[in-house]
Write an enzyme that holds these catalytic residues in place. Sequence first.
Site, PDB file in Angstrom:
ATOM      1  N   GLU A 150     -15.473   6.580 -74.566  1.00 18.71           N
ATOM      2  CA  GLU A 150     -16.174   5.708 -73.606  1.00 18.71           C
ATOM      3  C   GLU A 150     -17.674   5.932 -73.770  1.00 18.71           C
ATOM      4  OE1 GLU A 150     -14.503   5.990 -69.572  1.00 18.71           O
ATOM      5  OE2 GLU A 150     -12.627   6.601 -70.484  1.00 18.71           O
ATOM      6  N   HIS A 169     -20.469   0.874 -62.052  1.00 15.84           N
ATOM      7  CA  HIS A 169     -19.663   0.667 -63.256  1.00 15.84           C
ATOM      8  C   HIS A 169     -20.041  -0.693 -63.820  1.00 15.84           C
ATOM      9  CE1 HIS A 169     -16.342   0.273 -66.020  1.00 15.84           C
ATOM     10  NE2 HIS A 169     -16.054   1.550 -65.806  1.00 15.84           N
ATOM     11  N   ARG A 229     -23.280   4.498 -69.355  1.00 11.01           N
ATOM     12  CA  ARG A 229     -22.919   3.524 -68.323  1.00 11.01           C
ATOM     13  C   ARG A 229     -24.121   2.876 -67.638  1.00 11.01           C
ATOM     14  NH1 ARG A 229     -18.096   5.744 -64.827  1.00 11.01           N
ATOM     15  NH2 ARG A 229     -16.974   5.256 -66.735  1.00 11.01           N
ATOM     16  N   HIS A 286     -19.374   2.449 -58.084  1.00 10.37           N
ATOM     17  CA  HIS A 286     -18.168   3.047 -58.666  1.00 10.37           C
ATOM     18  C   HIS A 286     -17.995   4.519 -58.311  1.00 10.37           C
ATOM     19  CE1 HIS A 286     -15.021   3.752 -61.591  1.00 10.37           C
ATOM     20  NE2 HIS A 286     -15.756   4.599 -62.276  1.00 10.37           N
ATOM     21  N   GLU A 309     -15.225  14.473 -55.843  1.00 12.36           N
ATOM     22  CA  GLU A 309     -16.349  13.544 -55.638  1.00 12.36           C
ATOM     23  C   GLU A 309     -17.107  13.776 -54.331  1.00 12.36           C
ATOM     24  OE1 GLU A 309     -15.273   9.455 -56.401  1.00 12.36           O
ATOM     25  OE2 GLU A 309     -17.255   8.718 -55.840  1.00 12.36           O
ATOM     26  N   ARG A 350     -23.318  10.183 -64.240  1.00  9.37           N
ATOM     27  CA  ARG A 350     -22.109  10.895 -64.679  1.00  9.37           C
ATOM     28  C   ARG A 350     -21.592  10.362 -66.009  1.00  9.37           C
ATOM     29  NH1 ARG A 350     -16.593   9.792 -64.070  1.00  9.37           N
ATOM     30  NH2 ARG A 350     -17.239   7.866 -63.050  1.00  9.37           N
TER      31      ARG A 350
HETATM   32  C1  SIN Z   1     -13.260   3.674 -66.577  1.00 10.27           C
HETATM   33  O1  SIN Z   1     -12.088   3.711 -66.917  1.00 10.27           O
HETATM   34  O2  SIN Z   1     -14.076   2.902 -67.057  1.00 10.27           O
HETATM   35  C2  SIN Z   1     -13.730   4.618 -65.511  1.00 10.27           C
HETATM   36  C3  SIN Z   1     -13.744   5.996 -65.965  1.00 10.27           C
HETATM   37  C4  SIN Z   1     -14.688   6.828 -65.139  1.00 10.27           C
HETATM   38  O3  SIN Z   1     -15.280   6.350 -64.191  1.00 10.27           O
HETATM   39  O4  SIN Z   1     -14.880   7.993 -65.478  1.00 10.27           O
END
Ligand code: SIN
Length: 535
Positions: free
Chosen positions: A118, A235, A281, A342, A366, A377
């Site tokens: 990711e 997000h 992100r 998010h 959290e 994060r």
């Molecule tokens: C996602 O699956 O995009 C979220 C994963 C995360 O927030 O760590």
Amino acid sequence: MNKSKIQEMETDFLIIGSGLSGLYAAIYASNFGKVSLITKSSIQESNSYWAQGGIAAAINDDDSIEIHKQDTLSVGCGLNNVGAVDVMVSEGTKRVLELIEQGMEFDRVESGFDFGIEGGHSRRRILHALGNETGKAVVDFLCKEVQKNNKISIYENSFVIDLFSNSKTCFGCLLFSDKKKNKISIHSKATILATGGGCGLYSQSSNPSSTSGDGIALGLNAGATVRDMEFIQFHPTVFSKDGAQNFLISEAIRGEGGQLVNHSKVRFMENYSKQLELAPRDVVAKAIFNEMRTNGEKNVFLSLKHLKSSLIKNRFKNTFELCLREGLDITKDDIPVSPAAHYMIGGVKTNTFSETNIKNLYACGEVACAGAHGANRLASNSLLECLVFAKRAVDSALRLSKKLEQIPPNLIEKAKKCSLISSDKKVERYLSYRISLSQIINNYVGILRNKKDLLLALNEISSIKRTNLDEFDLIDKRLMNLKSLTYLITKSALLREESRGSHVREDFSTQSAKWIKHISWKLNDGTLRFSYSKQ
Ligand code: SIN
């Protein structure tokens, strides 16, 4: 109902919240004593349950704890507590391997684990389960353990009204059981907050609206320090279609090649980052926001048409089915997405041992802020954080909270006064304020912020007068908590006059060395006061 009647219970470990950190803490603590696990809904229902991407852990051959640490620090933009990062990435690997040994099944391919990637990760290191239903798989796995463990008493549909605290020591909590319609006091040696974050406070969020920051408010009211509240992570890709519910479109989809396009069907990430759709992100979220604003559109699209339809239907089965319900076949149709709140990076301040500044009160997951995430994060580090700091909370409780301390009589007297049945008018007032507060922070305290909007938001938040509210009425108390949390997020965003990590201050567009510091909050004599600290 007799208002002053309270059922009394005693326990060794009181754990509030049943997401990954609560479940994990409960199972581990049950080796050492009696556990009471409290949840305001059912134990299967939590924000962890909805986690998709997976758990990041440096166990692939080409990876190391040091590389994972560097990726975490680089995304965190200079505000991480390096000690907390060290603990999270090194102990995290151990916790994940233990889970696997205990029988938790992560998805595999012929060569071994099917590691995903990711934004912000320089290696494939994300373990996932049931395709992209990792949260559900891990929560179900731990729930089974919890349900068959006779050392753990589960209180479902039970809302914690207050912690018993004299601002120095925590003695347990007062809760309202919706099933029994009564008040229960749980007197405990150690209390562990594991309630999750508060991004459901935003009207546009990937979280369920029940994710309302209750644990942060409980900590604050008990005298705990709360910090980093300005850092809300947005997000980049949350399903966004008029009239449809928001739901997360996992970053893992971009990890497998999903491409972002605007309304002219042009890919745009190359204008923002060399890492394209796999930039951290905050970079992707800001780029999308910019595209939407420049083109006057409410969303952009995630396009998967070029990917194999078998990959989409197997690896992302859940997303495929959810989108189909909204009339989209994502093997052919682009997915409308926009950024939404998010993850709450801030929370109840802890040290790396999950200890708060209140004796016998610990926090993990959290709801806590040990500083591992800095100002932003790294994706899929949150489930890892839950495992590591939940175990540390229990270990600290074993070391520091050995005896049941007497609850001071004035706290019992206060608990007796608390009323559970609010008038319809109060409930109506609560619901209408909740909607307007969620719209205020959504509109004025988003990714792009400026002084004018933040002052407007503060003004609207302050228009809810505390004097009209009764601190002994459960619904009024929830409204006060809501007001405190939205105030902390907004005021902290106003104080931080720079752009770092998860958001941009349009009027202070660069990072400033003088802002390598944290904004912390405490409630003193009914007034919220802030201070700055380096760590
Ligand atoms: C996602 O699956 O995009 C979220 C994963 C995360 O927030 O760590």
